[in-house]
Design a protein around this motif. Structure first.
Motif, mmCIF file in Angstrom:
data_model
loop_
_atom_site.group_PDB
_atom_site.id
_atom_site.type_symbol
_atom_site.label_atom_id
_atom_site.label_comp_id
_atom_site.label_asym_id
_atom_site.label_seq_id
_atom_site.Cartn_x
_atom_site.Cartn_y
_atom_site.Cartn_z
ATOM 1 N N PRO A 66 -26.208 7.921 -37.511
ATOM 2 C CA PRO A 66 -24.831 7.523 -37.212
ATOM 3 C C PRO A 66 -24.026 7.184 -38.474
ATOM 4 O O PRO A 66 -22.838 7.510 -38.569
ATOM 5 N N MET A 67 -24.659 6.527 -39.436
ATOM 6 C CA MET A 67 -23.990 6.229 -40.699
ATOM 7 C C MET A 67 -23.629 7.513 -41.426
ATOM 8 O O MET A 67 -22.529 7.669 -41.973
ATOM 9 N N PHE A 68 -24.575 8.454 -41.444
ATOM 10 C CA PHE A 68 -24.338 9.732 -42.112
ATOM 11 C C PHE A 68 -23.131 10.465 -41.543
ATOM 12 O O PHE A 68 -22.301 10.994 -42.284
ATOM 13 N N GLN A 69 -23.062 10.528 -40.231
ATOM 14 C CA GLN A 69 -21.983 11.290 -39.610
ATOM 15 C C GLN A 69 -20.621 10.688 -39.905
ATOM 16 O O GLN A 69 -19.653 11.403 -40.184
ATOM 17 N N ALA A 70 -20.532 9.345 -39.864
ATOM 18 C CA ALA A 70 -19.267 8.684 -40.196
ATOM 19 C C ALA A 70 -18.944 8.857 -41.675
ATOM 20 O O ALA A 70 -17.793 9.113 -42.046
ATOM 21 N N LEU A 71 -19.954 8.744 -42.523
ATOM 22 C CA LEU A 71 -19.744 8.908 -43.957
ATOM 23 C C LEU A 71 -19.347 10.337 -44.289
ATOM 24 O O LEU A 71 -18.459 10.572 -45.127
ATOM 25 N N TYR A 72 -19.983 11.294 -43.635
ATOM 26 C CA TYR A 72 -19.663 12.701 -43.864
ATOM 27 C C TYR A 72 -18.177 12.969 -43.578
ATOM 28 O O TYR A 72 -17.495 13.630 -44.364
ATOM 29 N N ARG A 73 -17.688 12.441 -42.463
ATOM 30 C CA ARG A 73 -16.277 12.633 -42.115
ATOM 31 C C ARG A 73 -15.363 12.006 -43.166
ATOM 32 O O ARG A 73 -14.337 12.594 -43.549
ATOM 33 N N ALA A 74 -15.726 10.815 -43.640
ATOM 34 C CA ALA A 74 -14.917 10.153 -44.666
ATOM 35 C C ALA A 74 -14.925 10.945 -45.968
ATOM 36 O O ALA A 74 -13.884 11.078 -46.640
ATOM 37 N N MET A 75 -16.073 11.500 -46.318
ATOM 38 C CA MET A 75 -16.172 12.303 -47.535
ATOM 39 C C MET A 75 -15.350 13.586 -47.413
ATOM 40 O O MET A 75 -14.737 14.041 -48.382
ATOM 41 N N GLU A 76 -15.347 14.173 -46.226
ATOM 42 C CA GLU A 76 -14.533 15.368 -45.995
ATOM 43 C C GLU A 76 -13.052 15.046 -46.203
ATOM 44 O O GLU A 76 -12.334 15.808 -46.856
ATOM 45 N N GLN A 77 -12.619 13.930 -45.676
ATOM 46 C CA GLN A 77 -11.215 13.549 -45.800
ATOM 47 C C GLN A 77 -10.823 13.293 -47.247
ATOM 48 O O GLN A 77 -9.694 13.596 -47.662
ATOM 49 N N GLU A 78 -11.766 12.757 -48.025
ATOM 50 C CA GLU A 78 -11.470 12.417 -49.419
ATOM 51 C C GLU A 78 -11.887 13.523 -50.397
ATOM 52 O O GLU A 78 -11.746 13.360 -51.607
ATOM 53 N N HIS A 79 -12.423 14.633 -49.862
ATOM 54 C CA HIS A 79 -12.873 15.766 -50.692
ATOM 55 C C HIS A 79 -13.932 15.324 -51.715
ATOM 56 O O HIS A 79 -13.869 15.672 -52.901
ATOM 57 N N ARG A 81 -21.818 -3.640 -53.785
ATOM 58 C CA ARG A 81 -20.967 -4.107 -52.689
ATOM 59 C C ARG A 81 -21.830 -4.128 -51.420
ATOM 60 O O ARG A 81 -22.561 -3.170 -51.149
ATOM 61 N N ILE A 82 -21.715 -5.189 -50.634
ATOM 62 C CA ILE A 82 -22.532 -5.355 -49.430
ATOM 63 C C ILE A 82 -21.652 -5.445 -48.199
ATOM 64 O O ILE A 82 -20.598 -6.098 -48.224
ATOM 65 N N ALA A 83 -22.101 -4.803 -47.121
ATOM 66 C CA ALA A 83 -21.441 -4.919 -45.819
ATOM 67 C C ALA A 83 -22.480 -5.335 -44.786
ATOM 68 O O ALA A 83 -23.614 -4.862 -44.812
ATOM 69 N N THR A 84 -22.093 -6.239 -43.898
ATOM 70 C CA THR A 84 -22.944 -6.606 -42.764
ATOM 71 C C THR A 84 -22.128 -6.475 -41.485
ATOM 72 O O THR A 84 -20.939 -6.795 -41.458
ATOM 73 N N MET A 85 -22.784 -6.007 -40.448
ATOM 74 C CA MET A 85 -22.075 -5.772 -39.195
ATOM 75 C C MET A 85 -21.496 -7.061 -38.609
ATOM 76 O O MET A 85 -20.425 -7.042 -38.000
ATOM 77 N N ASP A 86 -22.204 -8.180 -38.797
ATOM 78 C CA ASP A 86 -21.723 -9.434 -38.212
ATOM 79 C C ASP A 86 -20.885 -10.254 -39.189
ATOM 80 O O ASP A 86 -20.439 -11.356 -38.850
ATOM 81 N N GLY A 87 -20.703 -9.750 -40.407
ATOM 82 C CA GLY A 87 -19.885 -10.463 -41.376
ATOM 83 C C GLY A 87 -20.551 -11.656 -42.023
ATOM 84 O O GLY A 87 -19.892 -12.452 -42.698
ATOM 85 N N SER A 88 -21.878 -11.798 -41.855
ATOM 86 C CA SER A 88 -22.585 -12.958 -42.405
ATOM 87 C C SER A 88 -22.776 -12.878 -43.912
ATOM 88 O O SER A 88 -23.154 -13.866 -44.547
ATOM 89 N N ALA A 89 -22.531 -11.725 -44.513
ATOM 90 C CA ALA A 89 -22.568 -11.564 -45.969
ATOM 91 C C ALA A 89 -21.687 -10.376 -46.348
ATOM 92 O O ALA A 89 -21.621 -9.381 -45.625
ATOM 93 N N GLY A 90 -20.993 -10.512 -47.453
ATOM 94 C CA GLY A 90 -20.168 -9.410 -47.932
ATOM 95 C C GLY A 90 -19.032 -9.063 -46.988
ATOM 96 O O GLY A 90 -18.478 -9.919 -46.288
ATOM 97 N N THR A 91 -18.711 -7.780 -46.936
ATOM 98 C CA THR A 91 -17.641 -7.274 -46.077
ATOM 99 C C THR A 91 -18.131 -7.137 -44.640
ATOM 100 O O THR A 91 -19.248 -6.678 -44.413
ATOM 101 N N LYS A 92 -17.314 -7.530 -43.679
ATOM 102 C CA LYS A 92 -17.711 -7.363 -42.286
ATOM 103 C C LYS A 92 -17.492 -5.924 -41.856
ATOM 104 O O LYS A 92 -16.426 -5.340 -42.072
ATOM 105 N N GLY A 93 -18.534 -5.330 -41.274
ATOM 106 C CA GLY A 93 -18.446 -3.948 -40.816
ATOM 107 C C GLY A 93 -19.519 -3.091 -41.455
ATOM 108 O O GLY A 93 -20.597 -3.564 -41.791
ATOM 109 N N THR A 94 -19.222 -1.826 -41.631
ATOM 110 C CA THR A 94 -20.182 -0.870 -42.184
ATOM 111 C C THR A 94 -19.876 -0.597 -43.654
ATOM 112 O O THR A 94 -18.878 -1.082 -44.194
#
Length: 248
Positions: free
Chosen positions: A188-201, A149-162
């Protein structure tokens, strides 16, 4: 090590293949430290994959040293090999490996994906880039049989965002408890991902990117805080399990 090839593969991103003795490389996630001619400090680079006589790295031209590297087409480089601890495949257990990479954090996950495929597992691979022009290795992950699965910040490929958008899409399809996360990318990616992982255990391991001086554990310049005290990324890392990182 002898330079076999050094070519541009995406915006500001180069692939270099080096030939030589690679026996000190034991597990995906380890890195090498390259001495760039005319530059004092070595450049740490994650190993994307390797065999008995050669290895491959990817790097981005972000400063004078890496820009100089991009201009080297032949000859040999002074390289320290087999640095760091790498990923532990056994941590995943019976769970599906979820490999999450951002930018130049993607390369070490390729060797990890190859190792899991060899064990008969099919990893889910989430890759994040700024634009479509920066994407690399995605087709090779797909060729291994990974669910990419691919994400691009500008939405030029895959999902738009992170990659977090991709993560939420995956978790809408399958429960979080069925995955173990292996990730490498910017803080910055790590910190956001860490929070998401905490929420999902969710459990997982993070391969940290830090500026290094010596890359052999002497200068202490790449030290990070853990719940067990300061640790050197080049020696005790670069891979740290989520539970030892005090980011909560």
């Amino acid at each position: 090590m002898r330079i076999v090839s050094n070519r541009k593969v995406a915006d500001h991103t180069y692939e270099m293949i080096l030939a030589g003795d690679t026996t000190s490389l034991k597990t995906p996630g380890q890195f090498i430290a390259i001495k760039v001619p005319d530059y004092y400090l070595r450049r740490p680079m994650s190993v994307s994959d390797w065999d008995e006589t050669s290895l491959r790295i990817f790097y981005k031209t972000v400063g004078h040293g890496t820009t100089a590297m991009a201009k080297i087409q032949d000859g040999a480089l002074d390289v320290l090999l087999g640095r760091g601890n790498g990923f532990c495949l056994q941590d995943a257990g019976n769970r599906t490996p979820m490999l999450i990479g951002g930018g130049v954090g993607v390369p070490p996950l390729f060797a990890l994906a190859k190792a899991f495929v060899k064990e008969g597992k099919r990893p889910i691979v989430l890759l994040g880039f700024n634009t479509a022009n920066e994407i690399f290795l995605a087709e090779e992950f797909e060729a291994l049989g990974c669910d990419v699965r691919i994400a691009t910040m500008d939405g030029s490929a895959g999902t738009k965002g992170t990659v977090l958008e991709c993560l939420q899409d995956v978790l809408a399809e399958r429960p979080a408890k069925g995955f173990y996360v292996y990730t490498c990318g910017p803080r910055p990616m790590f910190q956001a991902l860490y929070r998401a992982m905490e929420q999902e255990h969710m459990d997982g391991a993070f391969s940290l990117e830090e500026r290094m001086g010596c890359a052999v554990g002497i200068c202490m310049g790449c030290t990070v805080e853990t719940v067990d005290g300061p640790k050197r990324v080049c020696k005790e890392g670069p891979v740290f399990r989520k539970e030892v990182l005090p980011w909560g």
